[in-house]
Design a protein around this motif. Structure first.
Motif, PDB file in Angstrom:
ATOM      1  N   SER A 112      23.895  16.485  33.873  1.00  0.00           N
ATOM      2  CA  SER A 112      25.180  15.807  33.700  1.00  0.00           C
ATOM      3  C   SER A 112      25.012  14.392  33.170  1.00  0.00           C
ATOM      4  CB  SER A 112      25.942  15.783  35.030  1.00  0.00           C
ATOM      5  OG  SER A 112      26.261  17.099  35.444  1.00  0.00           O
ATOM      6  N   LYS A 113      23.911  13.730  33.566  1.00  0.00           N
ATOM      7  CA  LYS A 113      23.648  12.371  33.092  1.00  0.00           C
ATOM      8  C   LYS A 113      23.462  12.365  31.571  1.00  0.00           C
ATOM      9  CE  LYS A 113      22.399   8.026  34.193  1.00  0.00           C
ATOM     10  NZ  LYS A 113      23.214   7.078  34.997  1.00  0.00           N
ATOM     11  N   ALA A 114      22.720  13.317  31.052  1.00  0.00           N
ATOM     12  CA  ALA A 114      22.495  13.403  29.604  1.00  0.00           C
ATOM     13  C   ALA A 114      23.788  13.726  28.873  1.00  0.00           C
ATOM     14  CB  ALA A 114      21.432  14.455  29.299  1.00  0.00           C
ATOM     15  N   LEU A 115      24.583  14.646  29.421  1.00  0.00           N
ATOM     16  CA  LEU A 115      25.862  14.983  28.792  1.00  0.00           C
ATOM     17  C   LEU A 115      26.769  13.763  28.719  1.00  0.00           C
ATOM     18  CD1 LEU A 115      26.615  18.430  30.506  1.00  0.00           C
ATOM     19  CD2 LEU A 115      25.901  18.070  28.139  1.00  0.00           C
ATOM     20  N   ALA A 116      26.787  12.979  29.804  1.00  0.00           N
ATOM     21  CA  ALA A 116      27.638  11.787  29.842  1.00  0.00           C
ATOM     22  C   ALA A 116      27.179  10.748  28.830  1.00  0.00           C
ATOM     23  CB  ALA A 116      27.651  11.199  31.255  1.00  0.00           C
ATOM     24  N   LEU A 117      25.869  10.511  28.743  1.00  0.00           N
ATOM     25  CA  LEU A 117      25.340   9.533  27.784  1.00  0.00           C
ATOM     26  C   LEU A 117      25.652   9.936  26.347  1.00  0.00           C
ATOM     27  CD1 LEU A 117      21.867   8.683  29.374  1.00  0.00           C
ATOM     28  CD2 LEU A 117      23.797   7.118  29.074  1.00  0.00           C
ATOM     29  N   ALA A 118      25.694  11.246  26.083  1.00  0.00           N
ATOM     30  CA  ALA A 118      25.992  11.746  24.740  1.00  0.00           C
ATOM     31  C   ALA A 118      27.500  11.826  24.478  1.00  0.00           C
ATOM     32  CB  ALA A 118      25.366  13.115  24.546  1.00  0.00           C
ATOM     33  N   GLY A 119      28.309  11.545  25.503  1.00  0.00           N
ATOM     34  CA  GLY A 119      29.762  11.576  25.331  1.00  0.00           C
ATOM     35  C   GLY A 119      30.339  12.971  25.228  1.00  0.00           C
ATOM     36  N   ILE A 120      29.646  13.953  25.794  1.00  0.00           N
ATOM     37  CA  ILE A 120      30.130  15.341  25.736  1.00  0.00           C
ATOM     38  C   ILE A 120      31.075  15.593  26.904  1.00  0.00           C
ATOM     39  CG2 ILE A 120      29.450  17.770  25.841  1.00  0.00           C
ATOM     40  CD1 ILE A 120      26.794  16.947  24.544  1.00  0.00           C
ATOM     41  N   THR A 121      32.298  15.945  26.587  1.00  0.00           N
ATOM     42  CA  THR A 121      33.318  16.210  27.595  1.00  0.00           C
ATOM     43  C   THR A 121      33.971  17.567  27.335  1.00  0.00           C
ATOM     44  OG1 THR A 121      35.127  15.235  26.314  1.00  0.00           O
ATOM     45  CG2 THR A 121      33.813  13.723  27.672  1.00  0.00           C
ATOM     46  N   LYS A 122      34.975  17.864  28.136  1.00  0.00           N
ATOM     47  CA  LYS A 122      35.692  19.135  27.999  1.00  0.00           C
ATOM     48  C   LYS A 122      36.374  19.253  26.641  1.00  0.00           C
ATOM     49  CE  LYS A 122      38.974  22.053  30.549  1.00  0.00           C
ATOM     50  NZ  LYS A 122      39.809  22.153  31.788  1.00  0.00           N
TER      51      LYS A 122
END
Length: 552
Positions: free
Chosen positions: A172-182
């Motif tokens: 989840s940390k990597a997804l957040a840093l990459a700005g990946i959301t729903k």
């Protein structure tokens, strides 16, 4: 049994009696192919002081012709031309040596434990990187998730590439840093896997991986040098004297040229420029680099992509996946864009090598390469399909008709056999990993490994090509054994055919007069031992241009 004959020594008649030959290698159990693809034996080899072969034959005759040559005794060991891997990733191999590997894990629990242990030791690393995971081996029946990764590492970003390099697993940390959301949209040629609520699950396929990877800090020059040194050490230890690097960028090109000039490129590199964008525009002004620093480096080809991989269902199929009827995979670009890229590279005189796994991806590439004008078509520039993994049966003859080279990796078949037929079904598998079908129609098959996705050890590749079995000799009769190669054919694929695929058959690929004396000494005779033991072969010595670069 192999049609062995002593090498014709008539070539010596053309040699002046007072020519100084630097070295006479003696007491060799030597094998080489000639340009007619005949397997020949020798017990001595004469090499000049420039590092090129003068002749191979009997010690008695060669020593009589060149009595002043320095003798090196090879102790009766088996000697082969240096082996060539026609598709690998040099910096990826070197980098992977310091990263987390999940290749040996047999289930998700083991994998999560290994990740937790690695993260506890790698306290200085901002990102936890690595991968080589395979959910098919884990028998999950699905991809792993970010939430599962979060249970072992939540405070730092984690990014782990799948074993085929065409999907990645993020926390989840990597997804957040990459700005990946729903609400993040799938990029062209990629897919963000989602859970039942539409949230990003943590798996990114093909082009979607770029969203994560663009926020990972790039390797600096010092780190790249460490990676290159580590890769070269491993490559020469497994007997690879030449590799074709499938994706050279500006940084790697700079280092390859430097290492070649300094004599530090102990494995020759035939480079493929990664794409036809800015770096291609800059470097192609001077045209293809056909040879640099005594043939240690060349940059005369381009690597493009048509689709993804079978394991992650990113390979583009003409009909839906047999085990996932809702998807046919992904083409990275439309047909007109593929044709534009192919024409741009070929017009500058570059060989074009296109990654294609699925039958739709392969058809797209065949169509694009077959449409080129004669002055830069596949017969002239030796264009290649990299992998040529699953083809519609009717498309296989088109490969030969258009003079396209199918560049294939035997260990992919034995790694994929646990899921490939599930993906494509009993009919389409007939055109998959179809080495015998290609050989029968006269296609040359340059073999490689796609390291670090697979081991760079070429004897693992030869073993897979001959047996179509894993190292436990399963399946008992081999997986689709009707497509297997003979030992001599597999040897040719890792030598002369690979050299041909790099426009280098006149200087590499065999131990013939005028070619570089790149050769290896191994611990067993692969032409006489049971095929089940080929993968156990150990390299004792590796020589480049008559100079030893590795000894066990």
């Amino acid at each position: 049994m192999f049609g062995l004959t002593l090498v014709n020594l008539a070539v010596l008649g053309a040699c002046s009696m007072n020519v100084y030959a630097d070295t006479l290698f003696v007491k060799a159990n030597g094998y080489t192919l000639n340009q007619k693809q005949q397997l020949q034996v020798f017990d001595a080899m004469l090499v000049d002081d420039a590092g090129k072969v003068i002749a191979t034959g009997t010690q008695k005759l060669l020593q009589k012709k060149m009595p002043q040559a320095k003798l090196i005794d090879l102790g009766g060991k088996t000697v082969l031309p240096g082996l060539i891997d026609a598709h690998g990733h040099v910096f990826g191999l070197g980098t992977s040596a310091s990263q987390l590997s999940l290749r040996a894990t047999s289930n998700l629990t083991e994998a999560l434990s290994a990740i937790k242990q690695y993260a506890a030791q790698a306290t200085q690393q901002q990102w936890i990187l690595g991968g080589e995971w395979n959910q098919a081996i884990w028998k999950l029946g699905r991809f792993p998730t970010a939430k599962e990764l979060d249970t072992v590492v939540a405070d730092r970003p984690v990014w782990l590439r799948r074993v085929d390099g065409h999907a990645g697993w993020a926390n989840s940390k990597a997804l957040a840093l990459a700005g990946i959301t729903k609400t993040s949209a799938d990029p062209v040629g990629g897919k963000i896997e989602r859970d039942s609520n539409g949230e990003a699950s943590g798996i990114l396929v093909d082009a979607a991986m770029d969203i994560i990877e663009k926020v990972i800090p790039a390797q600096n020059d010092a780190e790249l040098r460490v990676a290159l040194d580590a890769a070269l050490k491993q490559l020469r230890s497994v007997g690879l004297t030449t590799v074709h690097d499938a994706g050279v960028d500006a940084q790697s090109d700079k280092l390859f040229r430097e290492y070649a000039t300094q004599g530090k490129l102990t494995t020759r590199v035939y480079g493929m420029i990664g794409g036809v964008d800015q770096f291609f525009d800059a470097v192609s002004i001077a045209g293809p680099l056909k040879s640099h620093a005594d043939d240690r480096y060349a940059l005369r080809s381009v690597k493009l992509y048509s689709d993804g991989a079978l394991g992650s269902r990113g390979a583009a199929l003409l009909a839906p996946y047999s085990d996932a009827p809702h998807t046919k995979g992904l083409l990275f670009v439309q047909d007109n864009e593929m044709q534009r890229m192919v024409k741009k590279a070929a017009a500058k005189g570059y060989q074009v090598n296109v990654h294609a796994i699925g039958d739709a991806g392969n058809r797209q590439v065949i169509d694009a390469l077959a449409s080129l004008p004669k002055k830069n078509d596949a017969q002239t520039l030796r264009h290649r399909i990299e992998h040529a993994q699953v083809l519609e049966l009717s498309d296989i003859p088109r490969v030969a008709k258009a003079n396209i080279i199918p560049s294939m990796q035997p260990t992919h078949a034995t790694s994929d056999m646990n899921m490939a037929e599930d993906r494509v079904g009993k009919e389409r598998i007939k055109g998959a990993y179809a080495w015998r079908t290609f050989l029968k129609q006269g296609s040359k098959i340059p073999c490689g490994s796609d390291f670090p996705i697979e081991s760079p050890n070429p004897f693992w590749g030869i073993y897979a090509a001959v047996t179509r079995q894993d190292h436990q000799q399963m399946p008992v009769k081999g997986w689709h054994p009707e497509q297997a190669m003979t030992v001599q054919e597999a040897f040719r694929c890792f030598t002369l055919d690979a050299a041909y695929a790099g426009h280098q058959e006149k200087i590499l690929g065999s131990l013939e007069k005028g070619k570089w004396a790149d050769f290896i000494v191994i611990d067993q005779d692969i032409f006489k031992i049971p095929s089940k033991d080929i993968y156990k072969t150990v390299v004792l010595q590796t020589w480049q241009a008559g100079k030893q670069v590795y000894v066990k």
